[in-house]
Scaffold this motif. Sequence first.
Motif, PDB file in Angstrom:
ATOM      1  N   GLN A  60     -33.274  -9.514  47.413  1.00  0.00           N
ATOM      2  CA  GLN A  60     -34.268  -8.463  47.584  1.00  0.00           C
ATOM      3  C   GLN A  60     -34.115  -7.379  46.521  1.00  0.00           C
ATOM      4  OE1 GLN A  60     -34.176  -7.146  51.725  1.00  0.00           O
ATOM      5  NE2 GLN A  60     -35.509  -8.861  52.283  1.00  0.00           N
ATOM      6  N   CYS A  88     -33.481  -0.145  56.159  1.00  0.00           N
ATOM      7  CA  CYS A  88     -32.859  -1.469  56.183  1.00  0.00           C
ATOM      8  C   CYS A  88     -32.218  -1.719  57.539  1.00  0.00           C
ATOM      9  CB  CYS A  88     -31.805  -1.598  55.084  1.00  0.00           C
ATOM     10  SG  CYS A  88     -32.420  -1.192  53.435  1.00  0.00           S
ATOM     11  N   ASP A  89     -31.923  -2.978  57.802  1.00  0.00           N
ATOM     12  CA  ASP A  89     -31.201  -3.313  59.019  1.00  0.00           C
ATOM     13  C   ASP A  89     -29.705  -3.099  58.779  1.00  0.00           C
ATOM     14  OD1 ASP A  89     -30.340  -5.418  57.485  1.00  0.00           O
ATOM     15  OD2 ASP A  89     -31.530  -6.935  58.518  1.00  0.00           O
ATOM     16  N   SER A  91     -27.341  -5.617  59.099  1.00  0.00           N
ATOM     17  CA  SER A  91     -26.694  -6.931  59.037  1.00  0.00           C
ATOM     18  C   SER A  91     -25.609  -6.944  57.961  1.00  0.00           C
ATOM     19  CB  SER A  91     -27.737  -8.017  58.761  1.00  0.00           C
ATOM     20  OG  SER A  91     -28.415  -7.751  57.549  1.00  0.00           O
ATOM     21  N   HIS A  96     -30.927  -5.989  54.864  1.00  0.00           N
ATOM     22  CA  HIS A  96     -32.257  -6.465  54.485  1.00  0.00           C
ATOM     23  C   HIS A  96     -33.286  -5.376  54.755  1.00  0.00           C
ATOM     24  CE1 HIS A  96     -29.925 -10.171  55.318  1.00  0.00           C
ATOM     25  NE2 HIS A  96     -30.609 -10.652  54.289  1.00  0.00           N
ATOM     26  N   LEU A  98     -36.503  -3.491  56.039  1.00  0.00           N
ATOM     27  CA  LEU A  98     -37.403  -3.533  57.179  1.00  0.00           C
ATOM     28  C   LEU A  98     -38.714  -2.808  56.881  1.00  0.00           C
ATOM     29  CD1 LEU A  98     -34.953  -2.903  60.169  1.00  0.00           C
ATOM     30  CD2 LEU A  98     -35.875  -5.079  59.340  1.00  0.00           C
ATOM     31  N   SER A 120     -39.859 -10.874  52.635  1.00  0.00           N
ATOM     32  CA  SER A 120     -40.540 -11.297  53.859  1.00  0.00           C
ATOM     33  C   SER A 120     -39.921 -10.721  55.134  1.00  0.00           C
ATOM     34  CB  SER A 120     -40.559 -12.829  53.948  1.00  0.00           C
ATOM     35  OG  SER A 120     -39.229 -13.333  53.962  1.00  0.00           O
ATOM     36  N   THR A 121     -38.764 -10.058  55.018  1.00  0.00           N
ATOM     37  CA  THR A 121     -38.169  -9.421  56.202  1.00  0.00           C
ATOM     38  C   THR A 121     -38.864  -8.107  56.559  1.00  0.00           C
ATOM     39  OG1 THR A 121     -36.535  -8.284  54.821  1.00  0.00           O
ATOM     40  CG2 THR A 121     -35.906 -10.419  55.748  1.00  0.00           C
ATOM     41  N   THR A 123     -41.266  -5.410  58.028  1.00  0.00           N
ATOM     42  CA  THR A 123     -42.190  -5.277  59.156  1.00  0.00           C
ATOM     43  C   THR A 123     -43.181  -4.138  58.923  1.00  0.00           C
ATOM     44  OG1 THR A 123     -40.658  -3.794  60.324  1.00  0.00           O
ATOM     45  CG2 THR A 123     -40.484  -6.166  60.786  1.00  0.00           C
ATOM     46  N   GLU A 140     -45.034 -15.844  55.157  1.00  0.00           N
ATOM     47  CA  GLU A 140     -43.872 -15.269  55.837  1.00  0.00           C
ATOM     48  C   GLU A 140     -44.003 -13.750  55.958  1.00  0.00           C
ATOM     49  OE1 GLU A 140     -43.863 -17.061  53.135  1.00  0.00           O
ATOM     50  OE2 GLU A 140     -42.449 -18.760  53.245  1.00  0.00           O
ATOM     51  N   ASN A 144     -44.834 -11.322  59.531  1.00  0.00           N
ATOM     52  CA  ASN A 144     -43.829 -10.357  59.985  1.00  0.00           C
ATOM     53  C   ASN A 144     -44.330  -8.920  60.000  1.00  0.00           C
ATOM     54  OD1 ASN A 144     -41.815 -12.214  60.464  1.00  0.00           O
ATOM     55  ND2 ASN A 144     -40.930 -12.053  58.421  1.00  0.00           N
TER      56      ASN A 144
END
Length: 435
Positions: A60, A88-89, A91, A96, A98, A120-121, A123, A140, A144
Amino acid sequence: MAKIAPDPSPLLIFLLLLHHATAAMPPTSSPSAPTPSSTPTPKPPSRSSPISSSTLDPKQLRALQSLNIPTSKDPCSPSPPHSAAASCDSSAPFRHLLSLTLSNCSEDVALSLTALKSLSTLTSLSFVNCPVTPIRFPAELTSNLHSFTCINSLEKLTGVWLSRLQNVTDLTVSHVGVTASGPTIILGGMKFLHSVTLSHTNLSGYLPKHWHPNLTFVDLSANHLRGKIPISLTRLENLVHLNLSSNSLNETIPTTIGDLSSLQNLSLASNSLSGPIPESLAALPALTHLDLSSNQLNGTIPNFIRDMKKLKYLNLASNSFHGVLPFNATFIKRLEVFKVGANSNLCYNHTVLGSKVKLGIAACDKHGLPLSPPPAKNSAADDSSDGSDDDYDDDNVLEKKHHNGPSKVVLGVAIGLSAIVFLIVFLVLLSKCCK
């Protein structure tokens, strides 16, 4: 007698012990030589360091770089680059994206399918002042996305392009030209939509006949929509905000408008709506903003409006209302904005509101009719909430009427007396001639 030599064993033992003790002692350290205890011991890197816990997924990161988006700082950090705001998340080992907002883009920013696939992650995706050429989003990413915003960005959008965002709950498109036969082609497949803004998009056609029941916010202002307001729109029980202003809508306001029990903001200004204000509006206790200005509405202004306790903004200007304004000074002072100007057949009771008011309408006579037309306006901007309309003083009108009355009487008496004097003189002369 021979001498006996002393036993050397105790002395030998003492010397041996002294030698071993000396050999066991550490050598004296030089002042300039570092001792083992003063040498720093290197520490292993911490697993919770920012380098590992706040680093974006390399794919990314490369995608952002390929879009020519500055990434000198970590996009997931609290202080992202000026042209990209992201979240971002959490993880691991890599985070990644958001949400991503691209604003004030440079001319070097260009969308690519490969980069968007890596993102594509997301939202939530927003473009603000980014006039780049849009491309078709990968499946993708479109599946999302729950929120999409496009303000003065993405040149030459089409309704088909927007209709692919079928899973969004929040859609905002403003100040962007959209080529479509109407909003139906855009909104028809969005089954989860809660909020929609399609304003200043040059949309034409008619309002949709079917609306998603979860809608709470609808703004389709400043377009070229025509036709009547469908009754189906008044069945949205959760609707809080409805703005259909600056279009070409006609016919009457639906009598079922009062079924929008959650409505707080209603703007139907600058259309071609006619007929009276529906009585069902009285059933909207939460209404705080009502703008029906610049239409062709007629009839009298209903009394129930003054009973709306939460109303703060009321604009009924530039219509064809007639009769006596049903509001008192207490109601008007409670409002933050109040406009009723440019209703030539509407007047106010000067015994209730005083003889000097700035409403842009005339005072009423004893028959409930305007004493005279309201003062002419230089521009539409004169009709403002701070009461900038020209003064209309009915006392001055009455005073002028009193001044004009005596002048006509005096003139009549003078003419009559002159006629009598002339007649007397004529008769005298006539009598002399006859002799």
